[in-house]
Scaffold this active site. Structure first.
Site: not given
Ligand code: UDP
Length: 472
Positions: A18, A365, A368, A370, A373, A389-390
């Site tokens: 978030h 996983h 959103w 990731s 990105e 939502d994955q």
């Molecule tokens: N991320 C990061 N380093 C890591 C793993 C994840 O900076 O080693 C960041 C990634 O770039 C993304 C966020 O953590 O912006 C994870 O958000 P995402 O919505 O993909 O998944 P969530 O953590 O909410 O399940």
């Protein structure tokens, strides 16, 4: 005519998924519209973003953005093993409302009155706070428009149908304006019907949000900011008549990510300490598009068996790998020996990694952030969705042709040999792999185009801010 400077208060839930898109929105608002922004997450998140503060609630100002936290009643953080989610959700509503209300008063008293509150998911209560202070508010939806639309229809007539087929993951539902979807592709919270379930309160929070949007819709069409872009979800964005979905993404951090960006603004809001193993140097030493990057985001906890299967699959594939296993997911006694060909880190600068020319595939996983990105950096995905939502996001990546989805076994585990197969599809020289690489390159260009000056998302954000300024 000169436009009065707007002051946005961006309120966000203290989770990495978030904070990241909210921080990028804050930066965009400053940079492209000249607005002032105060960024506010809960104290527990703020103290992790700025670990060297003398006091956890201390204000941070980098001259461009101000960071002032609110209290959610859990200033030392939520402990997933001992704290209860539904108690937390009630508490953040109660304590958070009071705290954000005080923040609004303080900012007004300091001659920095707020002109609009923008809030992210799970914080529907921010709307009432804004109304009490006579300030407009807007939701910033940080999942795809497709997922917004699924929730919308779930709460507008499809709840019974979906719930009654909850135990049939392959049952197909046809929701207005969306392609046919299987039950297993829908948000995982729909399958929770027991009020005692720890995550039942999350679905309740989504319900509260949509009820609130319905109330808003009676006086004016809600304008909802979305971290997506017009070309990616064209039809879905236009499909809900009584709400205006404003696509302003993809809002992801762009390199260089060395603390501050070229405008002197903090570039990442990491809640985890970056691993100081030299993973970027290691990537430098690998052949182009050869490395498999594996990360399951900031929240998912993988079972021991899943960790072992991934390790086995990576090794069998013979490809070099960089794998993020957070500290909180290492307690299971799995021997994560890396070997010559791999590196395991606790946390990395993900966009920096994905932008590296050596990275050829992202085992994800499908959070959103990731997913976006991977598009912006042009890296094909192997999707292994876990929850929320994955599953929908993994289906979207398949539909765009930018990724493959790994099939899990009866225990929900992606086996090593399946991972090996998926990697061969996504990275190999077969026809599908070539097509995936062609598609991801197309989406890389289109996603970057959307946020460029004059691009669709750039224009949409400017129009949104002009609307706030003119009270339209
Ligand atoms: N991320 C990061 N380093 C890591 C793993 C994840 O900076 O080693 C960041 C990634 O770039 C993304 C966020 O953590 O912006 C994870 O958000 P995402 O919505 O993909 O998944 P969530 O953590 O909410 O399940």
């Amino acid at each position: 005519m000169e436009q009065r400077q707007q002051h946005f208060l961006l309120v966000t839930y203290p989770a990495q998924g978030h904070i990241n898109p909210a921080l990028q929105l804050a930066k965009r608002l400053v940079r492209t519209t000249g607005s002032r922004v105060t960024f506010s997450t809960a104290i527990s998140g703020h103290r992790r973003m700025f670990p060297s503060l003398a006091k956890p609630e201390e204000e941070v100002d980098d001259g461009i953005l101000s960071f002032i936290p609110y209290s959610d009643g859990y200033d030392d953080g939520f402990n997933a093993t001992t704290d209860d989610v539904s108690t937390y959700m009630s508490r953040i509503k109660l304590v958070g409302s009071r705290s954000v209300s005080t923040l609004l008063q303080d900012l007004a008293a300091r001659d920095r009155p707020v002109s609009c509150i923008i809030y992210t998911l799970l914080l529907a209560w921010a709307v009432d706070v804004a109304r009490d202070h006579g300030v407009p508010s807007s939701l910033y939806w940080i999942q795809p428009a497709t997922v917004f639309s699924i929730y919308y229809h779930y709460f507008h007539g499809y709840h019974e149908l979906i719930t009654s087929h909850g135990d049939d993951p392959v049952f197909t539902v046809n929701l207005p304006g969306l392609p046919p979807l299987q039950i297993g592709d829908l948000p995982s919270f729909f399958s929770i019907t027991n009020p005692e379930h720890p995550y039942y309160s999350i679905l309740a929070s989504f319900r509260e949000l949509f009820e609130m949007l319905d109330r808003e819709e009676k006086s004016s069409k809600p304008r909802i900011l979305m971290n997506t872009f017009d070309a990616l979800e064209t039809d879905v964005i236009k499909a809900i008549d009584n709400m205006e979905l404003v696509a302003i993404g993809p809002l992801v951090p762009l390199p260089p990510l060395d603390g501050k960006d070229s405008n002197g603004i903090i570039s990442e809001g990491n809640l985890f300490k970056l691993d100081n193993k030299g993973y970027m140097e290691w990537l430098d030493s690998q052949p182009e598009r050869s490395v498999v990057y594996v990360s399951f985001g900031s929240l998912s906890l993988l079972k021991k068996q899943q960790l072992e299967e991934i390790l086995w699959g990576l090794k069998e594939s013979g490809r070099p790998f960089l794998w993020v296993v957070r500290k909180d997911n290492r307690g299971e006694g799995v021997e994560l020996e890396e070997g010559e060909n791999g590196m395991v880190v606790e946390w990395c600068s993900q966009v920096k990694v994905l932008s590296h020319p050596s990275v050829g595939c992202f085992v994800t996983h499908c959070g959103w952030n990731s997913t976006l990105e991977s598009l912006v950096c042009g890296v094909p995905t192997v999707g292994v969705p876990q929850w929320t939502d994955q599953a929908t996001n993994a289906r979207l990546a398949e539909a765009w042709g930018t990724g493959v989805r790994g099939e899990v076994n009866k225990e929900g585990v992606l086996e090593g040999k399946e991972l090996e197969r998926c990697l061969e599809v996504a990275m190999g020289e077969g026809e599908r792999g070539m097509e995936i690489r062609r598609k991801i390159e197309m989406w890389r260009e289109r996603s970057q185009e959307a946020v460029r000056e004059g691009g669709s998302s750039d224009r949409n954000l400017r129009t949104f801010v002009e609307g706030i300024a003119s009270n339209k």
